[in-house]
Design a protein around this motif. Sequence first.
Motif, PDB file in Angstrom:
ATOM      1  N   PRO B  37      11.815  -3.325  -4.403  1.00  0.00           N
ATOM      2  CA  PRO B  37      12.426  -2.378  -3.469  1.00  0.00           C
ATOM      3  C   PRO B  37      13.793  -1.890  -3.960  1.00  0.00           C
ATOM      4  CG  PRO B  37      12.633  -4.610  -2.633  1.00  0.00           C
ATOM      5  CD  PRO B  37      11.811  -4.698  -3.875  1.00  0.00           C
ATOM      6  N   ASN B  38      14.404  -0.977  -3.238  1.00  0.00           N
ATOM      7  CA  ASN B  38      15.733  -0.462  -3.598  1.00  0.00           C
ATOM      8  C   ASN B  38      16.724  -1.601  -3.746  1.00  0.00           C
ATOM      9  OD1 ASN B  38      15.216   2.376  -1.528  1.00  0.00           O
ATOM     10  ND2 ASN B  38      15.383   2.366  -3.736  1.00  0.00           N
ATOM     11  N   GLY B  39      17.515  -1.529  -4.781  1.00  0.00           N
ATOM     12  CA  GLY B  39      18.562  -2.529  -4.972  1.00  0.00           C
ATOM     13  C   GLY B  39      18.062  -3.863  -5.476  1.00  0.00           C
ATOM     14  N   ALA B  40      16.804  -3.899  -5.937  1.00  0.00           N
ATOM     15  CA  ALA B  40      16.232  -5.166  -6.381  1.00  0.00           C
ATOM     16  C   ALA B  40      16.825  -5.622  -7.712  1.00  0.00           C
ATOM     17  CB  ALA B  40      14.724  -5.033  -6.516  1.00  0.00           C
ATOM     18  N   GLY B  41      17.340  -4.665  -8.488  1.00  0.00           N
ATOM     19  CA  GLY B  41      17.899  -5.016  -9.789  1.00  0.00           C
ATOM     20  C   GLY B  41      17.092  -4.462 -10.950  1.00  0.00           C
ATOM     21  N   LYS B  42      16.201  -3.510 -10.677  1.00  0.00           N
ATOM     22  CA  LYS B  42      15.381  -2.934 -11.739  1.00  0.00           C
ATOM     23  C   LYS B  42      16.237  -2.158 -12.726  1.00  0.00           C
ATOM     24  CE  LYS B  42      12.898  -0.489  -8.835  1.00  0.00           C
ATOM     25  NZ  LYS B  42      13.550  -0.879  -7.564  1.00  0.00           N
ATOM     26  N   THR B  43      17.029  -1.229 -12.191  1.00  0.00           N
ATOM     27  CA  THR B  43      17.854  -0.403 -13.069  1.00  0.00           C
ATOM     28  C   THR B  43      18.849  -1.265 -13.845  1.00  0.00           C
ATOM     29  OG1 THR B  43      17.602   1.500 -11.627  1.00  0.00           O
ATOM     30  CG2 THR B  43      19.468   1.541 -13.124  1.00  0.00           C
ATOM     31  N   THR B  44      19.406  -2.267 -13.170  1.00  0.00           N
ATOM     32  CA  THR B  44      20.349  -3.149 -13.850  1.00  0.00           C
ATOM     33  C   THR B  44      19.677  -3.846 -15.040  1.00  0.00           C
ATOM     34  OG1 THR B  44      21.446  -3.499 -11.738  1.00  0.00           O
ATOM     35  CG2 THR B  44      21.959  -5.047 -13.486  1.00  0.00           C
ATOM     36  N   THR B  45      18.477  -4.388 -14.808  1.00  0.00           N
ATOM     37  CA  THR B  45      17.747  -5.032 -15.896  1.00  0.00           C
ATOM     38  C   THR B  45      17.490  -4.042 -17.031  1.00  0.00           C
ATOM     39  OG1 THR B  45      16.650  -6.367 -14.230  1.00  0.00           O
ATOM     40  CG2 THR B  45      15.689  -6.402 -16.433  1.00  0.00           C
ATOM     41  N   SER B 191       9.016   1.230 -10.992  1.00  0.00           N
ATOM     42  CA  SER B 191       8.500   2.111  -9.949  1.00  0.00           C
ATOM     43  C   SER B 191       8.635   1.429  -8.598  1.00  0.00           C
ATOM     44  CB  SER B 191       7.031   2.434 -10.223  1.00  0.00           C
ATOM     45  OG  SER B 191       6.530   3.243  -9.186  1.00  0.00           O
ATOM     46  N   HIS B 192       8.611   2.271  -7.552  1.00  0.00           N
ATOM     47  CA  HIS B 192       8.537   1.719  -6.209  1.00  0.00           C
ATOM     48  C   HIS B 192       7.097   1.691  -5.752  1.00  0.00           C
ATOM     49  CE1 HIS B 192      12.649   3.684  -5.730  1.00  0.00           C
ATOM     50  NE2 HIS B 192      12.831   2.395  -5.852  1.00  0.00           N
ATOM     51  N   ILE B 193       6.279   2.435  -6.473  1.00  0.00           N
ATOM     52  CA  ILE B 193       4.954   2.717  -5.944  1.00  0.00           C
ATOM     53  C   ILE B 193       3.926   1.816  -6.601  1.00  0.00           C
ATOM     54  CG2 ILE B 193       3.202   4.503  -5.703  1.00  0.00           C
ATOM     55  CD1 ILE B 193       5.766   6.419  -5.694  1.00  0.00           C
TER      56      ILE B 193
HETATM   57  N1  LIG Z   1      27.819  -0.448 -11.570  1.00  0.00           N
HETATM   58  C1  LIG Z   1      27.624  -1.232 -10.490  1.00  0.00           C
HETATM   59  N2  LIG Z   1      28.673  -1.762  -9.850  1.00  0.00           N
HETATM   60  C2  LIG Z   1      28.479  -2.562  -8.775  1.00  0.00           C
HETATM   61  N3  LIG Z   1      27.280  -2.874  -8.276  1.00  0.00           N
HETATM   62  C3  LIG Z   1      26.192  -2.370  -8.873  1.00  0.00           C
HETATM   63  C4  LIG Z   1      26.311  -1.522 -10.014  1.00  0.00           C
HETATM   64  N4  LIG Z   1      25.057  -1.171 -10.406  1.00  0.00           N
HETATM   65  C5  LIG Z   1      24.224  -1.781  -9.549  1.00  0.00           C
HETATM   66  N5  LIG Z   1      24.889  -2.492  -8.634  1.00  0.00           N
HETATM   67  C6  LIG Z   1      24.293  -3.308  -7.553  1.00  0.00           C
HETATM   68  O1  LIG Z   1      23.286  -4.111  -8.106  1.00  0.00           O
HETATM   69  C7  LIG Z   1      22.166  -4.187  -7.249  1.00  0.00           C
HETATM   70  C8  LIG Z   1      20.920  -3.788  -8.004  1.00  0.00           C
HETATM   71  O2  LIG Z   1      20.960  -2.406  -8.264  1.00  0.00           O
HETATM   72  P1  LIG Z   1      19.884  -1.667  -9.148  1.00  0.00           P
HETATM   73  O3  LIG Z   1      20.376  -0.283  -9.370  1.00  0.00           O
HETATM   74  O4  LIG Z   1      19.591  -2.469 -10.336  1.00  0.00           O
HETATM   75  O5  LIG Z   1      18.632  -1.650  -8.194  1.00  0.00           O
HETATM   76  P2  LIG Z   1      17.209  -0.917  -8.392  1.00  0.00           P
HETATM   77  O6  LIG Z   1      16.177  -1.971  -8.324  1.00  0.00           O
HETATM   78  O7  LIG Z   1      17.207  -0.072  -9.594  1.00  0.00           O
HETATM   79  O8  LIG Z   1      17.142  -0.033  -7.091  1.00  0.00           O
HETATM   80  P3  LIG Z   1      16.470   1.419  -6.872  1.00  0.00           P
HETATM   81  O9  LIG Z   1      15.031   1.175  -6.593  1.00  0.00           O
HETATM   82  O10 LIG Z   1      17.160   1.926  -5.678  1.00  0.00           O
HETATM   83  O11 LIG Z   1      16.712   2.226  -8.075  1.00  0.00           O
HETATM   84  C9  LIG Z   1      22.486  -3.315  -6.066  1.00  0.00           C
HETATM   85  O12 LIG Z   1      22.914  -4.147  -5.014  1.00  0.00           O
HETATM   86  C10 LIG Z   1      23.615  -2.439  -6.524  1.00  0.00           C
HETATM   87  O13 LIG Z   1      24.476  -2.138  -5.472  1.00  0.00           O
END
Ligand SMILES: Nc1ncnc2c1ncn2[C@@H]1O[C@H](COP(=O)(O)OP(=O)(O)OP(=O)(O)O)[C@@H](O)[C@H]1O
Lengths: 311, 316
Positions: B37-45, B191-193
Amino acid sequence: MTSHTNPIIVNEMRTRMRGCRAYVLLTLYLALISCITATMYVTIYDTSTGLYGDYDITTANVRDAPDIGKAIFISTTILLLFLITHIAPAFTAASISGEREKQTYDILITTPLLARRIVWGKLGAVFLFLFLLILTSLPVQSLAFLFGGVAFTELIIATLVLAMSALAFGSVGLYISSLNRTTMVSILFTYSVILPFVYGLPFIVFWLGTFTLPVVALIGSVYSELASMIIGIVMAYLAGFLLSLNPFSSGLLTIIAATNGNGYFFFTEQVFYNISIPMVSPWIIYVFFCVFIVIVMAQLTIRQLNQISNF
Amino acid sequence: MSIIQIKNLSKNFGRRTAVNDISFDIEAGSLFGFIGPNGAGKTTTIRVLTTLLKPSAGQVLVDGHSVVKQPREVRKVMGYMPDFFGVYNDMTVWEYLDFFCGCYEIEFNQRKSLISDLLELVDLSKRHDDYVDSLSRGMKQRLSLARSLVHDPKVLVLDEPASGLDPRARVEFRELLVELRRLNKTIFFSSHILSDIAEICNQVGIVEQGNLISVGHIDTLKRQLRETHHIRLRVMGDTVERAKSILATSQGVGEVEADPASDGDWDIIAEFSGDKPAVTTLLKQLVLADVPILSFAAETDSLEDVFMKLTEGGIL
Ligand SMILES: Nc1ncnc2c1ncn2[C@@H]1O[C@H](COP(=O)(O)OP(=O)(O)OP(=O)(O)O)[C@@H](O)[C@H]1O
Ligand SMILES: [Mg+2]
């Protein structure tokens, strides 16, 4: 073009020179420089022949021609120097923050393109654009040769100083750009470094200079003549050095030294009634200072680009 | 061989933990779906994986190269498409691709045919000379995919690549990914889907709030899913307690709920995990205990149900 042509330069040139923006800018610039040249011509011609004198421009007093040539040359060079020192840092300040702002930075940085090539590409593109300004003003500057009074060496020195200014001021903007996320902040930050340097430094040196004589006299009366002389010489060198770092004061001092018949490379400066010290022409110090700045700024920028972000 | 190795990866932003001690490997040639889901940490990974973000702890290797110590080696073998990205102004489609050909040091005489092949692949041939900023969002996304393929990378990392696409383009996009996998590329995409992932991926990872909930082959996951049921039965009124106690003591039965239905009958819903024989055994037990059963059904949860359960009902 080969696979080793710097893609950043190609990219910047394509986008910067596209459409009419660049041409409008160049046209405006040429109009400005022509205006100034014409003004110089008329002003000097008028003052030399007198307001009620001979108005026939074609038979201008041959004796005044070198003055007109010099005035045209110096004024166009100062205008160029002004433009370059104020435009170059703004252009480069936008270059890396701009990529971040437009969200193209991540894609660019995840290519194997070396940070070194990104830095030289960004700097090179701005340099080439400004060099175009320098080149387009050559026809106007060559008018100066027509009138005489300007040596070829002077043109070379002026061009070198202008080119190095573009690189040095550009590199400062580039480094600041690599530190910031938004162009606005980068540009403000850059100008807050550049403007005090350009306008503040000469005044500070002159201001401190006013203290030199009393201090030297004081030391002379309290300690010895020799001590005051040494202090005086050190102060003179220091002031000369600091003034050489600023493009405008450096240029001005170079011109003064040259018109005093001191040559373009070395001259002697009288510090006390009986002592003259040898000095390197300010433009040389300035050019070396520029090289130093460019190298340091480029290295810092490269390091910044190579760093993997924590955020 | 594992082409992507993630070992104990953690990432904190200040006090917030975005990724919490994630470990998994991806085999070369896989189509890996990363879902959460949103904010799960996908983009961060993904940003750690693509050398854009420094991990707080742990190690990530791509094709044997550390993303922190040898980012350039990683960049050479990887194509990346971010979730949000921009394009340069005043630049045409072919110039855009040509620029990246330059970044990857592709020979000048090969670029023309490469660019037309890539545009063909993403169905943008007709837009060759258009300005990039005049393209629609979905077209920009397809162009970005073409861009990420310029250097024929072994690994493709795509962050929500299908998010801006219309349904038709979405289907085509999935086909494209399958096609690319056939060309021996390893594809990591988020993906979310769930259906995007379930249909085409062979490996999946599910994350929620920075934790890796499940990772593995899609078949294993599907089998796990198939083994999760709800048992729904209707019994006559006075026997509900007896039925409940039998269910409660049977193997594989989780929570049991009973609600009154019409005519004094009761509906019982029991969470149940077990294979088919286990279902028949349960039914036999109830019958032998003389519970008057009006109806009996074993239901398989849908993928979405499982996903919702796994991610504790986070927003998809
Ligand atoms: N540059 C940053 N500074 C502070 N917090 C961050 C930063 N980037 C991400 N986060 C936090 O890390 C967590 C994971 O974010 P991330 O973008 O990895 O989620 P996601 O799974 O990609 O979500 P989405 O489906 O919405 O894209 C979130 O709580 C976000 O607020
Ligand atoms: Mg994301």
